[in-house]
Design a protein around this motif. Sequence first.
Motif, PDB file in Angstrom:
ATOM      1  N   HIS A 117     -23.503 -46.564  22.394  1.00 49.82           N
ATOM      2  CA  HIS A 117     -23.005 -47.743  23.400  1.00 49.82           C
ATOM      3  C   HIS A 117     -23.871 -48.892  23.306  1.00 49.82           C
ATOM      4  O   HIS A 117     -23.074 -49.769  23.689  1.00 49.82           O
ATOM      5  N   ILE A 118     -25.091 -48.724  23.274  1.00 49.46           N
ATOM      6  CA  ILE A 118     -26.017 -49.834  23.504  1.00 49.46           C
ATOM      7  C   ILE A 118     -26.318 -50.318  22.082  1.00 49.46           C
ATOM      8  O   ILE A 118     -26.993 -51.515  22.023  1.00 49.46           O
ATOM      9  N   GLY A 119     -25.695 -50.186  21.008  1.00 46.39           N
ATOM     10  CA  GLY A 119     -25.662 -50.635  19.799  1.00 46.39           C
ATOM     11  C   GLY A 119     -26.604 -50.015  18.792  1.00 46.39           C
ATOM     12  O   GLY A 119     -26.817 -50.956  17.516  1.00 46.39           O
TER      13      GLY A 119
ATOM     14  N   LEU B 195     -31.555 -34.610  18.080  1.00 51.74           N
ATOM     15  CA  LEU B 195     -31.771 -35.549  18.927  1.00 51.74           C
ATOM     16  C   LEU B 195     -33.212 -36.291  18.756  1.00 51.74           C
ATOM     17  O   LEU B 195     -33.270 -37.697  19.072  1.00 51.74           O
ATOM     18  N   SER B 196     -34.034 -35.811  18.271  1.00 53.29           N
ATOM     19  CA  SER B 196     -35.380 -36.376  18.080  1.00 53.29           C
ATOM     20  C   SER B 196     -34.995 -37.534  16.853  1.00 53.29           C
ATOM     21  O   SER B 196     -35.669 -38.727  17.081  1.00 53.29           O
ATOM     22  N   GLY B 197     -34.326 -37.142  15.847  1.00 58.24           N
ATOM     23  CA  GLY B 197     -34.144 -38.167  14.885  1.00 58.24           C
ATOM     24  C   GLY B 197     -33.161 -39.341  15.431  1.00 58.24           C
ATOM     25  O   GLY B 197     -33.332 -40.508  14.890  1.00 58.24           O
ATOM     26  N   LEU B 198     -32.259 -39.203  16.512  1.00 59.72           N
ATOM     27  CA  LEU B 198     -31.734 -40.300  17.128  1.00 59.72           C
ATOM     28  C   LEU B 198     -32.575 -41.325  18.061  1.00 59.72           C
ATOM     29  O   LEU B 198     -32.356 -42.294  17.772  1.00 59.72           O
TER      30      LEU B 198
ATOM     31  N   TYR C  87     -26.567 -39.357  22.541  1.00 63.61           N
ATOM     32  CA  TYR C  87     -26.054 -39.990  21.290  1.00 63.61           C
ATOM     33  C   TYR C  87     -25.071 -41.245  21.784  1.00 63.61           C
ATOM     34  O   TYR C  87     -25.223 -42.239  21.364  1.00 63.61           O
ATOM     35  N   ALA C  88     -24.161 -40.763  22.545  1.00 64.94           N
ATOM     36  CA  ALA C  88     -23.179 -41.834  23.009  1.00 64.94           C
ATOM     37  C   ALA C  88     -23.961 -42.848  23.656  1.00 64.94           C
ATOM     38  O   ALA C  88     -23.422 -44.111  23.418  1.00 64.94           O
TER      39      ALA C  88
ATOM     40  N   LEU D 189     -23.916 -44.248  30.416  1.00 66.78           N
ATOM     41  CA  LEU D 189     -22.615 -44.599  30.173  1.00 66.78           C
ATOM     42  C   LEU D 189     -21.765 -45.087  31.563  1.00 66.78           C
ATOM     43  O   LEU D 189     -20.762 -45.971  31.317  1.00 66.78           O
ATOM     44  N   ALA D 190     -22.138 -44.674  32.598  1.00 72.65           N
ATOM     45  CA  ALA D 190     -21.450 -44.912  33.718  1.00 72.65           C
ATOM     46  C   ALA D 190     -22.521 -44.969  34.895  1.00 72.65           C
ATOM     47  O   ALA D 190     -23.769 -43.996  34.920  1.00 72.65           O
TER      48      ALA D 190
END
Length: 178
Positions: free
Chosen positions: A150-152, A18-21, A145-146, A41-42
Amino acid sequence: MSLYTLTIPTFTQMLGSLSGLLEKAETQAGDGAGDLLGERLAPDMFPLADQVRFSCIQVVEALARLQGQDVPPMLARQETVAAMQSQIAETRAVLRAASAETIDAGAERVVDLRLPNGMAFRMSGAEFVRDWALPQFYFHVVTAYAILRHIGVDLGKADYVRHMAAYHLPGAMPPSAG
């Protein structure tokens, strides 16, 4: 497999992912990194900043319950990527301090889980980890992550499971798709 072996390394490595993301998102977003925190996401889902916060909350709550301690107050929502990274680092420090003996002793402890909506559950510590803590934790990590995908943000599965690099066999790379 002991409860300690199931939880501590799992939480530790996935918080590292998560930190790496977040690091990759911040690098790609540059000055706009702060704008990512409210992405979702929604409309009825929590935004990125809360997904990170809830990932950390699941860890802290699980450790408290398994150790027979009071669940600490809810972690605060962070307003910058740097603050979210600090929250993850602090949560990983809590994991490093956990005792295998204490965590494993929590397997048979009765866990009463009361949700803000009034629902309540009673289960053993082992059931709590298997049926609540790990699924909830993974839900929030994968949702973060999603959101970023989703935002590129240029992420792939290798970013999500980056801890798997430790098991890679030399010379075992698939042929290039290109």
